[in-house]
Design a protein around this motif. Structure first.
Motif, PDB file in Angstrom:
ATOM      1  N   ASP A  12     102.843  43.173  27.432  1.00 28.74           N
ATOM      2  CA  ASP A  12     104.517  43.003  27.453  1.00 28.74           C
ATOM      3  C   ASP A  12     104.974  44.165  27.255  1.00 28.74           C
ATOM      4  O   ASP A  12     106.299  44.481  27.486  1.00 28.74           O
ATOM      5  N   ALA A  13     104.487  45.071  26.363  1.00 30.53           N
ATOM      6  CA  ALA A  13     105.125  46.302  26.014  1.00 30.53           C
ATOM      7  C   ALA A  13     105.199  47.617  27.030  1.00 30.53           C
ATOM      8  O   ALA A  13     105.937  48.375  26.800  1.00 30.53           O
TER       9      ALA A  13
ATOM     10  N   GLU B 256     100.710  40.965  23.669  1.00 31.81           N
ATOM     11  CA  GLU B 256     101.978  41.745  23.405  1.00 31.81           C
ATOM     12  C   GLU B 256     101.790  43.274  23.926  1.00 31.81           C
ATOM     13  O   GLU B 256     102.749  43.796  24.207  1.00 31.81           O
TER      14      GLU B 256
ATOM     15  N   ASP C   9     105.604  45.562  21.461  1.00 26.83           N
ATOM     16  CA  ASP C   9     106.582  45.465  22.142  1.00 26.83           C
ATOM     17  C   ASP C   9     107.951  45.409  20.993  1.00 26.83           C
ATOM     18  O   ASP C   9     108.984  45.373  21.632  1.00 26.83           O
ATOM     19  N   GLN C  10     107.791  45.527  19.906  1.00 31.27           N
ATOM     20  CA  GLN C  10     108.817  45.537  18.839  1.00 31.27           C
ATOM     21  C   GLN C  10     109.091  46.864  18.175  1.00 31.27           C
ATOM     22  O   GLN C  10     109.957  46.977  17.356  1.00 31.27           O
TER      23      GLN C  10
ATOM     24  N   TYR D 201     114.119  34.481  22.974  1.00 30.28           N
ATOM     25  CA  TYR D 201     113.506  35.289  21.940  1.00 30.28           C
ATOM     26  C   TYR D 201     112.906  34.678  20.883  1.00 30.28           C
ATOM     27  O   TYR D 201     112.856  33.446  20.725  1.00 30.28           O
TER      28      TYR D 201
ATOM     29  N   LYS E 208     111.529  42.068  20.537  1.00 35.15           N
ATOM     30  CA  LYS E 208     111.451  43.129  21.472  1.00 35.15           C
ATOM     31  C   LYS E 208     112.191  44.450  21.015  1.00 35.15           C
ATOM     32  O   LYS E 208     113.236  44.056  20.335  1.00 35.15           O
TER      33      LYS E 208
END
Lengths: 338, 338, 338, 338
Positions: A54-55, A51, B312-313, B247, B277
């Motif tokens: 991915d960020a 993660e 990432d979120q 997703y 995301k």
């Protein structure tokens, strides 16, 4: 791990990814294609937090190359593991059918159950003392008292017992009653604190698949137990949740060959909770053994119509006996013992 | 409850069903149609165990008429419940956006977070000290130490705190640090022992929907808490598991109007875990408020790319501020306050 | 049909429902419980449009009592139907394994395939001339030319042929080449115009389950064919779409006993499309037969690695032969012929 | 494309993969990591058949780097496409609400519908002349006669019409009645022959998402139409199939931001089929616009309770008007026109 950059990613963004990979102690290999730049991380990629990668700006997708589980993986332990349950082997060439009632009701019911389970040829017995129920207003199990009844009945017939642990605070009680196999139920597959606790003891654990758990999450849940030092884990598929409403769950038989490829640990199936109706159980049980399962967890009851819970899915003593005959026939075709 | 008998059910089978219904203290009303006999159970049908009925010979299907939940049902409590969180109202006309980092990392990070969350106009703060992680080999949260950092940072800005409880044995610690809202995570929605424990205290509880939980199971999980005496429950939809792989989860906005019809309790949405995301969060957050949600649980971080988990979120401080502006506009169209 | 009114439904609303039921030619039976009023519609409820009833004010829910399908229902036709495919029986006590390549490639490949399929003991052959492909840029099948090759190769070995019809305009061509069994693919299970057309001819039809079709929708799709006059229908389960990503589809073996209970028509399974990998096929094929399926649709290829499509799921001639041996063993345990 | 070899893959197996890649006209780049060998295919990877690669011995997994769709991809066409429907723009900054009854019933009903749809501020009208119905025994639509009624009513109010094409043989009739927008229904999203036919004409096409279609399959279905030359495609999300039974489908709002990122084509939402109940429609419609949808397909009827099908999901004229007001407010917050 392989990282694919977006079309149009800048050199700065590529460098940031390379830097991050090196922070995790891996090497980076940058390869520039016609439409995308691809970065490979070389080294122990289990350390890399996907993660976090991915960020980073400019990253389109990333893919693990190495499996995130290790102790439970067949890749690192080629032979089938056979679990020894107080002298009863499960796994390898040996199939076991574990049977008994959904819930402990009375001493008499447990005594009767132990008797016919044994007579049917089963060598392990199941029964629930603590029941996870959807409604707070329905029967929640006989609790510790039920555990005592179960132990007593099973001992009379020399059957090791399997029962569900829901609350971490009850573990000592389970050890006190010398429960032979601890079952982690579908709702607790990712109750990580519970997994850690059963990882610290040395009892076989049946880890049921979460209602909508992926194979990968399930293997990782087992890895939680294994990481604590307890490698006596048995996977139990019990039907997954899908859009279909004609039956309670969809028994996922494909999980059997797939798990057997991924892990060296035994895989059993619970055909009773899968379909939710007793008349479906024989077909599902036969399918499970034919698919290569190492065993079954089958509900039975001396008088199914009077069972206190899940009545509709218990086999009668006669049905269990007749099913055992068919299963032996199939095991024989596959060259296995039951 | 209505019981439909199979075509060709015998008089004996019909009588057995009638007898069983009477055992549960209800009356039976038998109605013979051209193709099927239908039996109605009249009285308090919550006492009837549907599975025990379904198990009787000759029964084809049965249907509950009355909802199995009571305390949380709007049917018995028509007005919207407003939850008071240390003076901050959530529900009714009042929408609240709860923001903060996925996990507590350092005191500095929490101080910064509390500052920008407050500045963006949020009145409640979130942060995880205990993290449920799929892998045993990744960061599991700062634990009690993290709780202390969170409390300190939030107090400085007068923000009540929301944090997840995973292990029943940590409840006393949560009370000691005076956690304002206890979050029950998606993996614990049916951890019934945990639900019973938070049902005994008097703190607001955010009950996240299980990964693949039905609306009905979710309401029953809330009923577990409510049955213990704690009626301060907030439902939180966070995306459900489906076949889609583009997703992480599918945010189920339909759950908002449906829950608001079924229950008087507030319903909020977590757009961060739904999509997985950061770039999806504003669209999902707007959709949630437009659908009638009473609030949001939104991840944010002073520097998203450096977050220790779920990087990432997380929204950046600027993104959070800008989102708050849009959400106020939509709340305004609906005649609600934010 | 049973209609449950909302708590607090008015007399006027109840009367409107009764009136609507009578418009459909049924009688209404009103029963007032303590919390709900329940209305039963007595008569031929297939005429009642459930959605029109649900739309009436004050209606909470409604439930069909009678199954919406009739010709395909076992309720009206107790004995198993055996389909005669140019002299080869499928159904009842007789299991059939249909094998052949995913797609017709060359005359030589079809000749070789027919030879080894026959040698392995199969009595029916499959092969695709028109291929439904996700991408418009990949191989779409050899078309009519492929049909000719297939016919020629199969005739040489006396094998009736099974092939997929995608476009209603090709039906005449299929009749011209005397295709023995028309396959309706998963993407066309609810292509109602296509179903109506194959309902008008007198050829056996294999109706594959839609990717996410319920048992009930599938039975209704068969009813479309049957309503046209063609009762030679074979159901084919081929895996359903779920959240699991470790394999292409989840083979739903539970569908076998459930369908066999609901319909008198044969049920076969396609283990090749279910798992999507050749190495999973034997386990799934065995599970299918053990669960009671009447046959299989198995992909095979003289040289799997060179297949033009779905290479990864085809069995080699040796694998097919060895699988047939195991399947015969299992059929034997169940007292059936293969 | 990136190909990951199994741990222990031989040099021979690696060479076979390299050879296959070259056969497709691409270059191969072999990179040997500590646990796995990884091969990258460089060039136009759309030519490579992934399944043929996966079938080669020693291959563990493979991953596409480049998206399999091209004409519909935003990557190759950065600006939003605005579809011109006989002078009415849909897409870009312009939102459109398309409304009308589920099915054409009578000329009077269509006239009334056209009037109130226009009055509510909608500029496009929908209505079904050919209805895909689950049961062969229920109303199948008014057919060509219905098309004529629809055309007449809509012309009176200057509304372009949207209607569903189910059978490729009806396309000429659709052109004869000058249908303005052809709708491809959810059951036909992968009816490839139908897609190819509408790809050859020059009318806007609304492509509904399949009941359980992935975003990727949906984009590929659009690519089928586009590959034929027709680029006037509008995506329509209408709820997906999940395990939840409290409502018909789960409206997938996340699809809106995700599709808008992947494609330059407009995305609309059908809130009526998603929830299946009229009372859910306003909340879902608002959520759709708030999430960034370019329009809606909303069922309405002059007298919903009397509608011949799907009665329960149609808005009344007053409900439609009131909804339009709210939607304009939300569009305004987002700086868009409606």
């Amino acid at each position: 791990m392989i990282i694919v950059m977006e079309n149009g990613a800048t050199e700065e963004q590529i460098e940031a990814v390379v830097r991050k990979i090196k922070e995790y102690g891996c090497e980076a290999n940058v390869s520039r294609g016609t439409e995308r730049t691809v970065i490979g991380a070389i080294g122990d990629e289990r350390r890399i937090d996907q993660e976090a990668i991915d960020a980073l700006p400019g990253v389109e997708q990333s893919m693990h190359i190495v499996k995130p589980y290790k102790i439970v993986a067949r890749e690192w332990h080629r032979e089938n593991t056979v679990i020894d349950i107080r002298g009863v082997p499960l796994g390898g060439n040996q199939i076991q059918v574990i049977s008994g009632p959904c819930s402990v009701e009375t001493q008499e019911q447990m005594d009767e159950s132990a008797r016919f389970v044994k007579e049917a040829g089963c060598r392990l017995m199941r029964g629930g003392a603590f029941k996870p129920r959807t409604s707070p207003y329905t029967f929640q199990g006989r609790g510790v008292e039920g555990l005592a009844m179960f132990r007593k009945a099973a001992d009379k017939y020399g059957l090791p017992i399997v029962t569900e642990l829901m609350d971490v605070r009850m573990l000592d009680t389970f050890l006190e009653y010398d429960v032979d196999v601890i079952q982690i139920g579908t709702r607790n597959m990712q109750n990580f604190d519970l997994l850690k606790e059963v990882g610290r003891i040395n009892k076989p654990v049946i880890l049921k698949r979460g209602m909508a758990a992926t194979i990968s999450e399930w293997l990782m849940a087992a890895e939680y137990i294994a990481a604590g030092g307890n490698h006596n884990i048995i996977f139990c598929e019990r039907g997954i949740r899908t859009y279909e409403t004609a039956y309670r769950n969809v028994l996922d038989v494909t999980a059997v060959p797939v798990l057997k490829k991924e892990t060296h640990l035994p895989v059993i199936i619970d055909p009773s909770h899968a379909g939710g109706k007793a008349w479906m159980v024989p077909a599902l049980a036969r399918a499970a053994i034919a698919a290569g399962a190492d065993g079954l967890l089958v509900e039975s009851h001396p008088r199914p119509c009077e069972a206190w819970c899940d009545a509709d899915q218990a086999l009668s003593p006669e049905e269990l006996k007749s099913l055992m005959g068919e299963l032996k026939g199939i095991a024989n075709v596959l060259g296995r013992s039951l």
